[in-house]
Write a protein that holds these residues in place. Structure first.
Motif, PDB file in Angstrom:
ATOM      1  N   PHE A 100      -5.726 -14.142   3.777  1.00  0.00           N
ATOM      2  CA  PHE A 100      -6.459 -13.144   2.641  1.00  0.00           C
ATOM      3  C   PHE A 100      -6.188 -13.669   1.220  1.00  0.00           C
ATOM      4  O   PHE A 100      -6.384 -13.278   0.288  1.00  0.00           O
TER       5      PHE A 100
ATOM      6  N   LYS B 225      -2.969 -15.493  -1.354  1.00  0.00           N
ATOM      7  CA  LYS B 225      -1.634 -14.882  -1.984  1.00  0.00           C
ATOM      8  C   LYS B 225      -1.786 -13.678  -2.759  1.00  0.00           C
ATOM      9  O   LYS B 225      -2.774 -13.525  -3.427  1.00  0.00           O
ATOM     10  N   SER B 226      -0.990 -12.734  -2.813  1.00  0.00           N
ATOM     11  CA  SER B 226      -0.662 -11.760  -3.711  1.00  0.00           C
ATOM     12  C   SER B 226       0.553 -11.506  -4.323  1.00  0.00           C
ATOM     13  O   SER B 226       1.564 -12.358  -3.958  1.00  0.00           O
ATOM     14  N   SER B 227       0.448 -10.854  -5.617  1.00  0.00           N
ATOM     15  CA  SER B 227       1.804 -11.068  -6.272  1.00  0.00           C
ATOM     16  C   SER B 227       3.000 -10.452  -5.761  1.00  0.00           C
ATOM     17  O   SER B 227       4.112 -10.755  -5.887  1.00  0.00           O
ATOM     18  N   ASP B 228       2.810  -9.155  -4.951  1.00  0.00           N
ATOM     19  CA  ASP B 228       3.605  -8.513  -4.134  1.00  0.00           C
ATOM     20  C   ASP B 228       4.442  -9.418  -3.203  1.00  0.00           C
ATOM     21  O   ASP B 228       5.643  -9.842  -2.953  1.00  0.00           O
ATOM     22  N   ARG B 229       3.318 -10.203  -2.358  1.00  0.00           N
ATOM     23  CA  ARG B 229       4.091 -10.964  -1.558  1.00  0.00           C
ATOM     24  C   ARG B 229       4.944 -12.310  -1.766  1.00  0.00           C
ATOM     25  O   ARG B 229       5.864 -12.725  -1.371  1.00  0.00           O
ATOM     26  N   GLU B 230       4.329 -12.746  -3.020  1.00  0.00           N
ATOM     27  CA  GLU B 230       5.085 -13.784  -3.885  1.00  0.00           C
ATOM     28  C   GLU B 230       6.407 -13.354  -4.221  1.00  0.00           C
ATOM     29  O   GLU B 230       7.511 -14.154  -3.922  1.00  0.00           O
TER      30      GLU B 230
ATOM     31  N   ASN C 129      -0.990 -14.621   3.688  1.00  0.00           N
ATOM     32  CA  ASN C 129      -1.385 -15.611   2.596  1.00  0.00           C
ATOM     33  C   ASN C 129      -2.551 -16.657   3.160  1.00  0.00           C
ATOM     34  O   ASN C 129      -3.469 -16.862   2.544  1.00  0.00           O
TER      35      ASN C 129
ATOM     36  N   GLU D 251      -5.258  -5.439   6.744  1.00  0.00           N
ATOM     37  CA  GLU D 251      -4.700  -5.645   5.702  1.00  0.00           C
ATOM     38  C   GLU D 251      -3.345  -4.763   5.289  1.00  0.00           C
ATOM     39  O   GLU D 251      -2.596  -4.761   4.323  1.00  0.00           O
TER      40      GLU D 251
ATOM     41  N   ASP E 124       0.439  -5.662   4.918  1.00  0.00           N
ATOM     42  CA  ASP E 124       1.476  -5.740   3.677  1.00  0.00           C
ATOM     43  C   ASP E 124       2.419  -4.555   3.839  1.00  0.00           C
ATOM     44  O   ASP E 124       3.353  -4.862   3.427  1.00  0.00           O
TER      45      ASP E 124
ATOM     46  N   LYS F 215       0.899  -1.309   0.025  1.00  0.00           N
ATOM     47  CA  LYS F 215       0.160  -0.178   0.048  1.00  0.00           C
ATOM     48  C   LYS F 215       0.726   1.045  -0.013  1.00  0.00           C
ATOM     49  O   LYS F 215       0.373   2.384  -0.456  1.00  0.00           O
TER      50      LYS F 215
END
Length: 449
Positions: free
Chosen positions: A165, A167-172, A162, A136, A139, A2
């Motif tokens: 919520f 998985k997200s692309s940034d976290r991956e 993960n 959230e 992040d 964010k």
């Protein structure tokens, strides 16, 4: 994350002050004096045209009229922040949080200052308060942990997010960055094992675990996970890894080949697993040569493989088994698919030609390689040997004498040259020269011992 859009969010959420004021009690708003209102809206007008100094003067009037108004302190902080007066901005936001500690936007003001000033300890402390209102925002906490190299904490937070919520692309991306450092892989392996127990139908957890085991050269463990995956999700590409092994062990060749082709054509499956699959099938074909055409097809999947020269390796396999005709076939295939002048492959091919007594192609190949590597004695030797076997003794003599000049500190090769020169002179009917070279070869062999 964010934070990358946080300034925009501030503009959207804080640009309309009435939306912030709506978080205070209606009775409080009603009690605001006309003078307060005039000063407050004057501050909004001045901020809108980027007269932040004048906006600050108006807000200071508001605070004088109403000392405990959190909104006025919050607006004051935003104007100081716009002027990059970070100390006064932080003081103003902190005062707003003291007056209204449950308003997350006030805490976000402090967070924005801390991020701008790279005060990451304060940023972490502040975002942990914000998470109480909105989870959230964890992040953002992950992104700060990454910036400050606190990978262990980042990994824990990534797994928590993960799990809750998805998985997200940034976290991956962050996770892959952490996993590139081996010391965190054991923790991730444990996490993935737990995730598989919680949700045995989620394929990605199996795949990630297989990848980590494969990367750590623990291929047997990777295969075990593939077996578990096959049981839970038999339609998965990765499940074919387990099925292939089972079919092969049961001598169900047709089913094994079908599974192997799925494995080798899949973009999802790690190359190490593909190479192991091919190697197992190669061993099977060695005992069951009727499936050699299927091996040929399997090799074609590796035509663009930059890690391992598959055709050459298969050639070496057959070479080690003294199956020289098979070795020749794969060396020739490799030279057609890759560099026709690869030195190692050509030397292996020439040796296989020799053992298979295929002297005509051997001589042709050796003469071609002399043009490419004019100072490499091995190619002269094979050209001489081939010409002798083809009874082209004059050609043999010429090429061997040329090549002998390039032999340096290699007694065995020098001895072989002399033997072939003796053979060449024998074929030419010069018994004296024949004995001279054979004698020289024997002396060299004695030295080697």
């Amino acid at each position: 994350m964010k934070k990358g859009v946080l300034v925009i969010l501030f503009s959207v959420f804080f640009g309309n002050t009435m939306s912030v004021m709506a978080q205070t009690e209606p009775e409080d708003i009603a009690m605001v004096t006309d003078e307060y209102k005039d000063s407050f809206f004057e501050s909004l007008k001045q901020k809108g045209i980027e007269n932040y100094d004048k906006a600050i003067v108006s807000l200071q009037k508001c605070i004088k009229l109403k000392p405990n108004d959190a909104v006025a302190y919050f607006e004051l902080g935003k104007n100081y922040l716009a002027l990059k007066d970070y100390k006064n901005a932080q003081d103003s936001f902190e005062k707003a949080t003291q007056l209204d500690p449950k308003n997350k936007w006030f805490w976000l003001g402090i967070y924005d200052v801390s991020f701008e000033t790279k005060n990451y300890n304060l940023a972490i402390e502040t975002i942990q308060r914000i998470i109480l209102f909105d989870e959230e925002y964890k992040d953002d906490l992950i992104s700060i942990y990454m910036i400050t190299n606190q990978y262990d904490k980042a990994l824990v937070a990534i797994n928590e997010m993960n799990d809750k919520f998805g998985k997200s692309s940034d976290r991956e991306i962050y996770k892959n960055q952490i996993m590139s450092q081996g010391k965190y892989q054991n923790a991730e392996i444990g996490n993935l094992i737990d995730q598989i127990k919680k949700n045995p139908k989620e394929e990605s957890n199996y795949v990630n675990l297989i990848f980590l085991y494969s990367k750590g050269e623990e291929t047997d463990k990777a295969i075990d996970v593939a077996k578990q995956l096959a049981k839970e999700i038999p339609t998965s590409d990765w499940a074919q890894v387990s099925l292939f092994k089972g079919y092969l062990d049961a001598n169900q060749a047709d089913k094994a080949i079908k599974a192997m082709n799925v494995i080798l054509s899949s973009a999802k499956i790690d190359s190490k697993i593909k190479h192991r699959t091919l190697n197992e099938f190669l061993i099977y074909v060695n005992k069951n040569p009727q499936y050699a055409p299927d091996l040929e097809k399997a090799i074609s999947y590796f035509d663009n493989d930059k890690e391992i020269d598959v055709a050459k390796e298969i050639g070496k396999f057959y070479h080690s088994k003294n199956q020289f005709e098979n070795a020749i076939k794969y060396y020739e295939k490799d030279l057609k698919s890759n560099s026709d002048t690869d030195r190692e492959t050509n030397l292996l091919l020439l040796e296989a030609y020799t053992q298979a007594k295929q002297f005509e192609p051997m001589t042709k190949r050796a003469m071609y390689m002399i043009e490419v590597y004019p100072s490499q004695p091995q190619f002269y030797y094979y050209a001489g040997l081939g010409n002798n076997q083809l009874k082209q003794f004059k050609n043999a003599k010429t090429v061997l004498e040329m090549g002998l000049d390039y032999v340096v500190d290699d007694i065995k090769l020098e001895s072989n040259f002399n033997i072939q020169l003796g053979e060449a002179y024998n074929g030419l009917g010069d018994a004296k020269k024949k004995e001279e070279y054979f004698l020289k070869a024997n002396e060299l062999l004695k030295k080697k011992k």
